[in-house]
Scaffold this motif. Sequence first.
Motif, mmCIF file in Angstrom:
data_model
loop_
_atom_site.group_PDB
_atom_site.id
_atom_site.type_symbol
_atom_site.label_atom_id
_atom_site.label_comp_id
_atom_site.label_asym_id
_atom_site.label_seq_id
_atom_site.Cartn_x
_atom_site.Cartn_y
_atom_site.Cartn_z
ATOM 1 N N PHE A 123 41.665 24.636 38.644
ATOM 2 C CA PHE A 123 41.264 24.796 40.043
ATOM 3 C C PHE A 123 39.980 24.023 40.314
ATOM 4 O O PHE A 123 39.196 23.750 39.400
ATOM 5 N N GLU B 37 38.678 26.214 45.350
ATOM 6 C CA GLU B 37 39.905 26.995 45.161
ATOM 7 C C GLU B 37 39.618 28.264 44.362
ATOM 8 O O GLU B 37 40.135 29.340 44.676
ATOM 9 N N GLN B 38 38.801 28.136 43.337
ATOM 10 C CA GLN B 38 38.464 29.286 42.496
ATOM 11 C C GLN B 38 37.797 30.376 43.335
ATOM 12 O O GLN B 38 38.160 31.554 43.257
ATOM 13 N N ASP C 54 37.817 30.713 46.651
ATOM 14 C CA ASP C 54 38.767 31.235 47.650
ATOM 15 C C ASP C 54 39.688 32.276 47.013
ATOM 16 O O ASP C 54 39.985 33.311 47.607
ATOM 17 N N TYR C 55 40.136 31.947 45.798
ATOM 18 C CA TYR C 55 41.046 32.845 45.071
ATOM 19 C C TYR C 55 40.375 34.190 44.808
ATOM 20 O O TYR C 55 40.940 35.254 45.098
ATOM 21 N N VAL C 56 39.150 34.138 44.310
ATOM 22 C CA VAL C 56 38.430 35.378 44.007
ATOM 23 C C VAL C 56 38.139 36.158 45.297
ATOM 24 O O VAL C 56 38.289 37.388 45.337
ATOM 25 N N ASP D 276 39.924 36.181 47.940
ATOM 26 C CA ASP D 276 41.188 36.798 48.351
ATOM 27 C C ASP D 276 41.454 38.054 47.533
ATOM 28 O O ASP D 276 41.831 39.097 48.073
ATOM 29 N N LEU D 277 41.229 37.965 46.224
ATOM 30 C CA LEU D 277 41.453 39.136 45.369
ATOM 31 C C LEU D 277 40.457 40.251 45.682
ATOM 32 O O LEU D 277 40.744 41.429 45.450
ATOM 33 N N ARG D 278 39.296 39.872 46.178
ATOM 34 C CA ARG D 278 38.280 40.882 46.548
ATOM 35 C C ARG D 278 38.481 41.411 47.965
ATOM 36 O O ARG D 278 37.649 42.187 48.460
ATOM 37 N N GLN E 69 30.943 33.396 41.922
ATOM 38 C CA GLN E 69 32.128 34.261 42.047
ATOM 39 C C GLN E 69 31.814 35.717 41.704
ATOM 40 O O GLN E 69 32.468 36.619 42.203
ATOM 41 N N HIS F 156 47.745 41.645 45.754
ATOM 42 C CA HIS F 156 46.930 40.991 44.713
ATOM 43 C C HIS F 156 47.819 40.357 43.641
ATOM 44 O O HIS F 156 47.548 39.261 43.163
ATOM 45 N N ARG G 21 49.247 37.171 44.783
ATOM 46 C CA ARG G 21 48.213 36.118 44.784
ATOM 47 C C ARG G 21 47.966 35.626 43.353
ATOM 48 O O ARG G 21 47.829 34.422 43.130
ATOM 49 N N ARG H 216 50.147 22.512 37.432
ATOM 50 C CA ARG H 216 49.090 21.499 37.240
ATOM 51 C C ARG H 216 48.926 21.158 35.764
ATOM 52 O O ARG H 216 48.574 20.042 35.411
ATOM 53 N N THR I 184 38.101 42.734 38.901
ATOM 54 C CA THR I 184 38.303 42.386 40.312
ATOM 55 C C THR I 184 39.464 43.163 40.926
ATOM 56 O O THR I 184 39.388 43.592 42.075
ATOM 57 N N VAL I 185 40.535 43.335 40.171
ATOM 58 C CA VAL I 185 41.709 44.023 40.705
ATOM 59 C C VAL I 185 42.184 45.080 39.710
ATOM 60 O O VAL I 185 41.715 45.135 38.568
#
Lengths: 260, 536
Positions: free
Chosen positions: A99, A103-104, A106-108, A110-112, A155, B9, B12, B23, B104-105
């Motif tokens: 990432f 992106e990293q 944004d990802y975190v 979103d998870l938060r 993050q 989650h 995601r 990738r 986090t989750v």
Amino acid sequence: MPSTHSSDAPPAVEAIDLRKRYGDELAVDGVSLSLPSGTVYGFLGPNGAGKTTTMRLLTGLTRPTDGEARVCGTPVADRRGLVSQVGYLPETPPLYEEFSAREQLDYVADLRDIPPETADERIDAYLDRFELREDAAKRIGSYSKGMKRKTAFVQSVLHDPDVLFLDEPTSGLDPRAARRIRESITDFAADGTTVFLSTHILPVVEAVADTVGVLFEGRLVAEGPPADLTDRAAAGADSGTLEDAFLAVTGGDDPVEGGE
Amino acid sequence: MSRRRDLHHGCRIGRAEFVRSVRGYTRDARRILGLAVAVLFFGGQLLVTLPAAYAAGQSVRTATAVPYLDPVAVILPVGLLALATLRTMERLGGVDAEELLLTTVHPRAVVIGLVLAELGRLALWLGLPIAALVVAFAAGLGAPTLPLTAGVLVLPLLACTAVCGYALGITGLRVLRRLPTFRRLLKGGAVVGFLGLFVLSQVAAHAFVERDVSVAALLEVVSVPALTEYLSLAFVGTPLDGGVSPAAVAVLAGLLAVTPIGLAAAERSADALWFGDDDRSQPSGSTAAAGSGEGFAPPRPFAWRRSGRIAWGHLLRAIRHPQELSHLLMLVFLAGPVLGSLASGNDGGALASILAGTGTAVGVYLAGATFGLNPLGDDRPHLPLLLLVETPTRTLLRGRVAAGLALGLPVAVLVPVATVAAGTPLPAALGYAALGLCLAPAAAGLALGLGCAYPIYEPRELWGTETVAPSTLVLLGYSFVVLGGTSIWLVLVPVGLGGPLSPLLLAGAGTLALLTALPSALSYRYALNRYRGYTR
């Protein structure tokens, strides 16, 4: 924004007789802590003293063999309740090399469950603050050690945690970036966040910590404001620095007077 | 509320893990080239299978006439379950950036994410060709809804087998953690078992062909009518529609009911695995190196020379982390079919001679392949040390050669000699053993040059150990050259022992000897120069 400390609020971090045993080895031996909100706790100790294990216990990543731990009144075993309250930066930055930093983060975010607009604002602000914006679109795999560390720091604070656990946050950083992290730590503490800071870089602890705890062979052998520890060290030596205090409490069987 | 949040989650995380995988597949030109070769190879198979599926669609008139429907209905869920279990044990038992995700989750979200990502990867690798086959069959049948109904039916099956397989795999990992001795035994036993299974499968395949055993008749035994009826639901609304049977509905209900139970079991097991104690929970003595208090003390004859001591270091590392030799499994795939053919077509003394020759070939192969096919990649973590010490580069490389020979030579020499008891003529056994003695060093030299020409540095985790495996291209090249060359020599030995040597045979043997020795010497020289290039 983290909750501010009031007299009837539970301690930000509380550990009661925490123990962790791996087979025959006692990694953490009866550690008890009580940290109020908005303080910076410098957590010191020689290699293998049990610092990382203690942090993993306090963040719920490892189960204690015995004892209890709570963060802002939430037992660490209650993971659903705990995750929103803690931010954790381990010694090895937990990043995905495939990432980009953007992106990293944004990802975190979103998870938060941080709303996208708020996340964008915070990410932009942090990227600017840590001089990462120009490289934010590049893959993390191409980053230097310092850039990875800064991204991982961002993050861990993105969701404004109540308690921030930092394991060697300034390791591998250039002086400017290290200063940024130090300033951020004091800023977070001023805003009510409790920072649990584990590091070997004693000047950092001296500069930012309100209280220092020294772990040795799994036991908390000294605890108090940095000035108190250095005063105790000065009583038995020519100079009184935190380094002297550290060496005194971890160099032999007899802890500094007043230590636990 | 919390379930919906975990699902969000999990989706995601699944998306992120899938994107990371894609990738990773396309990270550099080498990987893209490998991918292109794989697509061309398997895509080429579709050129044959797609018309066959189309023709099958045109010819069938009832669901029961669909080829292999009964065995597919059984093999599909069992295969998916086994695949999910093995993949979990091999790679999916943990998650990258574990500290981040677990602080986090909720762990349930991580489990969902990992399972979804795996389903995505499965769809990419297997789903696309299977979907192409179904579309071709549907086109032949004239049933445009078939791909849709098949997809709807496969989804619950995929979900159920994926979560249950994940739960089984995680539980397996927990068992292995609790039983470290069993885990160590399994590491060695798995390779031997795999080898045996592979050779057995080849013998069985030949038995089918030669003794006229009907595969279709055997597959009919593997039939569970309820599962076939469930799969037949895909034909609803097509010319093969046979109605909806209660058994099919029961299977669907069962799949839907078992999925959340499997998820709950997977979550519990994952929770115990991730937050439980890892290997550090073993008593410190169990991980301590035997005799470590005495320092690094190789036994004789390794202790006599420095290259021997270096060789002992390589052997010790291999014993402690046998996963680092996982690339040697290639030998099974290459030699298995040949061995299967030979074993099923011969008996008695001939079989013993085959075994003798096989021992020589395997020993020669191991001499180079074990430690020589990726020396730079293997040495990378300590390359700065190796290049700065006073030990000459050639000693370092000789150490690597010696380690390979220490493993390969006993096999190449002792196996042929041991088969004398089973009927191999003594001269032939000694000839094979002598051949092994000559070819093993040549193979070791060849391997070093090939490995240095295309080093692989990126480590990957396999069964809990980080390993830097050699390039598949290098591995295949080495395998074909060494096994091919050794096979020619193995044919020449009995011919040479059988009678007077003709000038033609001598000339051929001389040319072959030159073709064996020269590339090996040049290859070794090249490896030496590659190492020295770092210090110039």
